[in-house]
Design an enzyme around this catalytic site. Sequence first.
Site, PDB file in Angstrom:
ATOM      1  N   CYS A  94       0.767  -1.221  -0.073  1.00 29.22           N
ATOM      2  CA  CYS A  94      -0.114  -0.127   0.238  1.00 29.22           C
ATOM      3  C   CYS A  94       0.847   1.341   0.084  1.00 29.22           C
ATOM      4  O   CYS A  94       1.370   1.579  -0.904  1.00 29.22           O
ATOM      5  CB  CYS A  94      -0.878   0.017   1.139  1.00 29.22           C
ATOM      6  SG  CYS A  94      -2.573   1.007   1.095  1.00 29.22           S
ATOM      7  N   HIS A 191      -3.302  -5.290   1.648  1.00 31.05           N
ATOM      8  CA  HIS A 191      -2.611  -5.300   2.746  1.00 31.05           C
ATOM      9  C   HIS A 191      -2.467  -6.830   3.248  1.00 31.05           C
ATOM     10  O   HIS A 191      -3.281  -7.341   4.149  1.00 31.05           O
ATOM     11  CB  HIS A 191      -3.278  -4.458   3.946  1.00 31.05           C
ATOM     12  CG  HIS A 191      -3.156  -3.181   3.966  1.00 31.05           C
ATOM     13  ND1 HIS A 191      -2.004  -2.479   4.546  1.00 31.05           N
ATOM     14  CD2 HIS A 191      -3.714  -2.382   3.341  1.00 31.05           C
ATOM     15  CE1 HIS A 191      -2.086  -1.289   4.361  1.00 31.05           C
ATOM     16  NE2 HIS A 191      -3.119  -1.104   3.746  1.00 31.05           N
ATOM     17  N   GLU A 193      -0.782  -8.199   5.249  1.00 28.18           N
ATOM     18  CA  GLU A 193      -0.500  -8.388   6.903  1.00 28.18           C
ATOM     19  C   GLU A 193      -1.475  -8.405   7.507  1.00 28.18           C
ATOM     20  O   GLU A 193      -1.445  -8.487   8.819  1.00 28.18           O
ATOM     21  CB  GLU A 193       0.760  -7.141   7.080  1.00 28.18           C
ATOM     22  CG  GLU A 193       0.292  -6.028   7.165  1.00 28.18           C
ATOM     23  CD  GLU A 193       0.026  -5.187   5.960  1.00 28.18           C
ATOM     24  OE1 GLU A 193       0.102  -5.887   4.805  1.00 28.18           O
ATOM     25  OE2 GLU A 193      -0.447  -3.904   6.049  1.00 28.18           O
TER      26      GLU A 193
HETATM   27  N1  GLN Z   1      -3.629   6.643   1.191  1.00 30.55           N
HETATM   28  C1  GLN Z   1      -2.189   6.129   1.810  1.00 30.55           C
HETATM   29  C2  GLN Z   1      -1.125   6.927   1.035  1.00 30.55           C
HETATM   30  O1  GLN Z   1      -1.311   7.742   0.268  1.00 30.55           O
HETATM   31  C3  GLN Z   1      -2.022   4.572   1.627  1.00 30.55           C
HETATM   32  C4  GLN Z   1      -3.040   3.961   2.627  1.00 30.55           C
HETATM   33  C5  GLN Z   1      -2.493   2.624   3.240  1.00 30.55           C
HETATM   34  O2  GLN Z   1      -1.103   2.335   3.240  1.00 30.55           O
HETATM   35  N2  GLN Z   1      -3.437   1.812   3.581  1.00 30.55           N
HETATM   36  O3  GLN Z   1      -0.058   6.708   1.504  1.00 30.55           O
END
Ligand code: GLN
Length: 210
Positions: A94, A191, A193
């Site tokens: 992410c 994610h 994890e």
């Molecule tokens: N929206 C977040 C970002 O721009 C990422 C979100 C996340 O890691 N769950 O960094």
Amino acid sequence: MSKKKEVQIGVLAVQGDVLEHVNMMNEVLEKKGIKSKTILVRKPEQIEQLDGLIIPGGESTVMSRLVSEMRFDNKLVNTIREKVKNGMAILGTCAGTIMLSKTSKDHVVKDFSQVILELMDIDVIRNKYGRQQVSFELPITIEGFGKQPFPGVFIRAPVITSVGKNVDILARNSEEIFAAKQGKLLAATFHPELTDDMRFHEYFLNLILS
Ligand code: GLN
């Protein structure tokens, strides 16, 4: 795959869901009979000893600010880049995928300035599904994981919009790329994890050991 009984994996612990990665990675190491424990990485010196680094999910703008803080004098970012040249593997999830990317744009404000590692030949759009608490689950098929879908947990997730020719796409739908690999760099917009499914972390360990 070499049968290494020691492997040093660290989770970048400046911000984000660090402990979930530490716990899952430790479970995977234990399952494989590897004694090493995953460490929390907060200083450039710690990068030197790593075979693999995990950059967690969280908020990439905050992460960017913290990794490029004056006290590190660019050392944290530069050490990560140097270590990758010497074979260190990275898993980004992410926000971690945003950090790994070559270019990152915001879905709403488009261009904005953010320190990213620019290590993987992928283009990313942040907050593609909205910037509030937009989260959803989607079973996804991942290349090499067999028939059983992987539980994709997406939280204010980015999307990978395009990849270079040296990048393998591991999971996608018709418009969006969810996971990709370039050499020993592995990126997921979801994610792993936060699930009970350890296959993504097992895949990362195999990549480190390969
Ligand atoms: N929206 C977040 C970002 O721009 C990422 C979100 C996340 O890691 N769950 O960094």
